[in-house]
Design an enzyme around this catalytic site. Structure first.
Site, PDB file in Angstrom:
ATOM      1  N   GLY A  91      12.767  38.911 -49.558  1.00 55.18           N
ATOM      2  CA  GLY A  91      11.853  38.525 -51.116  1.00 55.18           C
ATOM      3  C   GLY A  91      11.866  37.038 -51.187  1.00 55.18           C
ATOM      4  O   GLY A  91      11.261  37.672 -53.145  1.00 55.18           O
ATOM      5  N   GLY A 112      13.383  32.262 -44.513  1.00 59.21           N
ATOM      6  CA  GLY A 112      13.342  32.609 -45.908  1.00 59.21           C
ATOM      7  C   GLY A 112      14.390  33.705 -45.986  1.00 59.21           C
ATOM      8  O   GLY A 112      13.864  34.661 -45.027  1.00 59.21           O
ATOM      9  N   GLY A 151       8.802  35.882 -50.963  1.00 56.80           N
ATOM     10  CA  GLY A 151       7.438  35.466 -50.610  1.00 56.80           C
ATOM     11  C   GLY A 151       6.724  35.209 -49.540  1.00 56.80           C
ATOM     12  O   GLY A 151       6.063  34.960 -50.006  1.00 56.80           O
ATOM     13  N   LYS A 152       7.304  35.206 -48.221  1.00 56.17           N
ATOM     14  CA  LYS A 152       6.774  34.927 -47.049  1.00 56.17           C
ATOM     15  C   LYS A 152       5.272  35.748 -47.046  1.00 56.17           C
ATOM     16  O   LYS A 152       3.974  35.530 -46.506  1.00 56.17           O
ATOM     17  CB  LYS A 152       7.569  34.842 -46.356  1.00 56.17           C
ATOM     18  CG  LYS A 152       8.807  34.429 -46.276  1.00 56.17           C
ATOM     19  CD  LYS A 152       9.967  34.398 -45.230  1.00 56.17           C
ATOM     20  CE  LYS A 152      10.765  36.023 -44.732  1.00 56.17           C
ATOM     21  NZ  LYS A 152      11.089  36.718 -46.123  1.00 56.17           N
ATOM     22  N   SER A 153       5.536  36.965 -47.216  1.00 52.75           N
ATOM     23  CA  SER A 153       4.559  37.628 -47.097  1.00 52.75           C
ATOM     24  C   SER A 153       3.533  37.639 -47.699  1.00 52.75           C
ATOM     25  O   SER A 153       2.353  37.272 -47.750  1.00 52.75           O
ATOM     26  CB  SER A 153       4.884  39.485 -47.571  1.00 52.75           C
ATOM     27  OG  SER A 153       5.880  39.313 -46.404  1.00 52.75           O
ATOM     28  N   GLU A 192       6.567  40.024 -39.540  1.00 52.75           N
ATOM     29  CA  GLU A 192       8.012  40.420 -39.024  1.00 52.75           C
ATOM     30  C   GLU A 192       7.033  41.645 -38.100  1.00 52.75           C
ATOM     31  O   GLU A 192       7.334  42.638 -37.467  1.00 52.75           O
ATOM     32  CB  GLU A 192       8.636  41.883 -40.145  1.00 52.75           C
ATOM     33  CG  GLU A 192       8.610  40.920 -41.032  1.00 52.75           C
ATOM     34  CD  GLU A 192       9.836  40.291 -41.638  1.00 52.75           C
ATOM     35  OE1 GLU A 192      10.847  40.651 -39.747  1.00 52.75           O
ATOM     36  OE2 GLU A 192      10.845  40.171 -42.057  1.00 52.75           O
TER      37      GLU A 192
END
Lengths: 549, 249
Positions: A51, A48, A53-55, A180
């Site tokens: 920013g 995505g 919201g994956k983390s 990441e």
């Protein structure tokens, strides 16, 4: 890479049901609502724009959000069959190993040996077992045994990432989460991580932007859009063929092969199986008649032209010159010796090398920020984009940061906010932004400043989505066209090829090569020695040179 | 050599030396402690004599405050003046000041011997393994110990970033204005660092189980017993020399 895909069991490893997370004082949810299952034994990649919201979504798996990181969460998260909130985040560590985006969030500041053993000590495993697991994890992550007694705080950004990887590998948990993981890793180290993910017996949940080498180890991809909701979910081959154009529009990374596949299908050349690697396309084209190869050649030539910077001759007086320089970080011994090089106006240079080779030190020296321990440096100071973008922020909001460069009330501020997709966070404090947003803001401020005759960008693409990388690439081209120079410190060789015509490779405490980048990336022996690997796109270039079209 | 010793006997020895330094009001005794601590660092630990001298500077500045207080404000230092009445520096007030001055350096140097010869990780492990320090407190202490070098490193990064914005190389040593301007960003860094360390420890299972293995906890050896006996004997000899033999001369 050939990977035998896992056979997922029925019960989900994680089940998100209408999950939405809102941080304190935020007006909109950071992510969600999202409903998604990750089956046991499955390898799921979440993609995505930065920013989106994956983390945050990853942090809900072990209850770090909201137990440790305050947030308001709605919906249900079940991990390994039980509600995530039913245990403390610490209690999940026996079954869930989590590698964070920021290595400092994984590491506790001990020596390397203690860091890797820490999670196992917390589980009260016998000391002999811990010693064996630590050795195995260090070996799998490629951490040299000589680092054991080094403090993690003394390591470079990439070295920390390697140790963080070893620390979570040592947990040998049934469920591995990585956010990441390859952002700061050299290509060889990234390949080692990909081999781990390609292994059997574990469930993997990964967020990463560097797809080539990773994507063929993945069973399923879930795509989160800019609004934080799920926009697609399925096997990578199908997903990228079906939604590739939309992902490109949204600035979401795609495998190189997927982009080329889309172009080839436009001229009627469609592979039966959607490709994930360039080698699959080459193998298919080799089987096709000469007419198809010729048509494909035209498309591929344009494809390569967009992704490989033109060779450029150095012209004019050098902007900066290092002569027999001994380069050292502040208050430390030299890490590089006998460095002699010049940077000319309009040059774009990729500074390459393994983790800990001294790239950041040389970059800061070129920018005039570090004093030499020997030799001479002549030329004006340059701008420097730090690896940790927070270091550069001095103002109270993203807008104020830009205003400090281009002037308060300037209309150019809005243009910059829009170009770097920071409009929605313009009033937020820079420290409140996501990692990708922080990096975009740091690069926006630096590239907007016209004082510098040359810029040094340290890992500018780490954690960034495709749209932001394209923005940086176009800014680098503009800066070079203005007659300024840009030095890019990077492990992303595709980005280096796209933006730079000259390469400098550091190895063995000195400059191992300084030549046109294409020549460097075709020298397999040099690449192997410096922890690098041939980028996939050069296989395509080699095919073009050999093919009858 | 001192670095290889078990941290806890070493801590006890250092505390005894500190207590002796506080209890014995004799400038020769204090000076003896300073010399022995310096010799331990230079001869046994192979530290540079210049470094050892530099280490004494902050303690000397601190001690100088006692010296001026004792000399200029006799009412406030009446107890010390009476204690130092028999010292060989003429004026009792000045003699008391000299003792307090030397005591500050002596205490500082004994502390320096412990800090410079003890790896924080080993110390915390020894506390957890031998004195049942809670791992949560132990690792919090550990993070706090490591925060100092991390703050220094962050300060350098911030200085480099600011120097870059000003387009000039940073000064080797920051001036008072620059130092003051670093306070708020470093405080913010310390809070973020502590938050990240807490998340890292939580995510890796700290406190999840009641029992905990400690890998590589320091083990007691005969060298530790020899060190304790030798250093306490040395302290006794120093006391006897300064209080009996020297005075008899």
């Amino acid at each position: 890479m050939n990977v035998a895909f896992s056979a997922p069991e029925a019960a989900p490893a994680v089940a998100w049901r209408e999950v939405a997370v809102r941080y304190p004082y935020a007006t909109a949810p950071a992510v969600g609502p999202v409903s998604l299952d990750l089956r046991k034994g499955e390898r799921l990649l979440i993609l995505g724009p930065s920013g989106c919201g994956k983390s945050t979504l990853l942090n809900t798996v072990t209850g770090l959000v909201p137990a440790t990181i305050p947030a308001e969460i709605s919906g249900e998260v079940a991990t390994l069959g039980v509600p995530a909130a039913s245990r403390s985040p610490a209690a999940w560590s026996a079954s869930v190993a989590q590698l964070f985006q920021d290595a400092d969030q994984t590491l506790c500041g001990m020596t390397v040996g203690d860091e890797v053993a820490f999670a196992l000590e917390n589980r009260a495993l016998p000391e002999e077992k811990i010693v064996v697991r630590v050795d195995r994890a260090l070996d799998r992550a490629g951490v040299p045994p000589s680092w054991r007694t080094r403090r993690t705080a003394s390591l470079s950004g990439g070295e920390k990432q390697l140790v963080a990887l070893a620390a979570v590998l040592a947990q040998e948990a049934e469920f591995f989460i990585a956010d990441e993981p390859t952002a700061h890793l050299s290509p060889q180290a990234a390949a080692r991580l990909h081999a781990v993910i390609g292994g059997q017996g574990q469930t993997f949940l990964v967020v990463d932007h560097r797809l080539d080498g990773l994507i063929d180890t993945i069973d399923r991809v879930a795509i989160i859009g800019r609004d934080g909701t799920l926009i697609a979910d399925g096997p990578p081959r199908d997903i990228f063929r079906a939604h590739g154009a939309r992902f490109a529009q949204e600035g979401i990374w795609r495998p190189l092969a997927s982009d080329l596949d889309r172009l080839l299908r436009g001229i009627g050349i469609a592979l039966d199986t959607p490709p994930l690697a360039v080698s699959e396309i080459i193998a298919d084209l080799d089987r096709r008649p000469a007419g198809d190869q010729s048509a494909a050649g035209t498309v591929i030539r344009h494809f390569l032209w967009q992704r490989i910077a033109e060779p450029a001759e150095a012209t004019g007086q050098p902007l900066v010159t290092l002569d027999s320089a001994a380069c050292a970080p502040l208050f430390a011994k030299p890490v590089l010796r006998d460095v002699s090089l010049q940077i000319h106006p309009g040059e774009t240079i990729a500074l390459l090398g393994r983790n800990g080779a001294g790239k950041s030190t040389l970059g800061a020296t070129l920018a005039g920020l570090l004093r030499l321990k020997g030799g001479t440096r002549t030329g004006p100071a340059g701008g420097f984009a730090f690896q940790r973008p927070e270091t550069q922020f001095t103002e109270g909001s993203a807008r104020a940061e830009l205003e400090s460069i281009v002037g308060k009330g300037s209309a150019h501020v809005d243009t910059l906010l829009s170009a770097w997709r920071l409009e929605s966070v313009a009033t937020q404090h820079p420290f409140e932004l996501s990692q990708g947003q922080k990096r975009r803001l740091a690069l926006a401020t630096l590239t907007a400043d016209t004082r510098w005759p040359f810029l040094v960008l340290d890992e500018p693409t780490a954690g960034l989505d495709a749209a932001a990388c394209d923005e940086i690439a176009s800014r680098i081209a503009e800066i070079a066209a203005e007659g300024r120079a840009v030095v890019v410190i990077t492990h992303d060789l595709d980005f280096a090829l796209k933006t730079c015509s000259r390469g400098i490779v550091l190895d063995g405490s000195s400059v191992a090569a300084d030549a046109p980048l294409l020549d460097i990336l075709r020298d397999d022996r040099l690449l192997a020695g410096a922890g690098l690997a041939t980028p996939e796109i050069l296989r395509l270039a080699a095919w073009m040179e050999a093919a009858p079209c | 050599m001192l670095s290889t010793l078990h941290p806890l006997p070493k801590l006890i020895v250092c505390l005894v030396w500190l207590a002796a330094s506080i209890a014995v009001f004799d400038p020769r005794f204090q000076a003896g402690i300073v010399v022995l601590a310096a010799l331990a660092l230079i001869l046994v630990e192979r530290r540079s004599p210049l470094l050892v001298l530099a280490l004494m500077i902050p303690f000397a500045l601190f001690g100088f405050g006692f010296l001026t207080t004792a000399t200029l404000f006799r009412e406030e230092s009446d107890f010390a003046t009476r204690m130092a009445a028999e010292t060989p520096f003429g004026s009792p007030a000045f003699s008391a000041g000299i003792v307090l001055f030397l005591r500050a350096i002596a205490c500082g140097m004994v502390s320096a011997v412990f800090v410079l010869t003890t790896e924080p990780g080993r110390f915390i492990k020894a506390l957890m393994a031998n004195w049942r320090l809670s791992p949560r407190i132990g690792y919090a202490l550990f993070s706090a110990l490591h925060l100092v070098p991390d703050l220094a490193s962050e300060a350098q990064q911030i200085r480099l970033a600011r120097a870059m914005k000003r387009a000039r190389t940073p000064r080797r040593i920051p001036g008072p204005v620059e130092t003051a301007s670093l306070v708020v960003p470093l405080l913010a860094f310390a809070i973020r660092r502590a938050n990240r360390a807490a998340i890292a420890m939580e995510a890796r299972g700290l406190g999840a189980a009641s029992a905990r293995t400690i890998v590589g906890a320091p083990q007691s050896r005969s060298a530790d017993a020899i060190f304790v006996i030798a250093s306490l004997a040395l302290l006794a000899i120093l006391f006897i020399l300064t209080s009996v033999v020297w005075r008899a001369w």
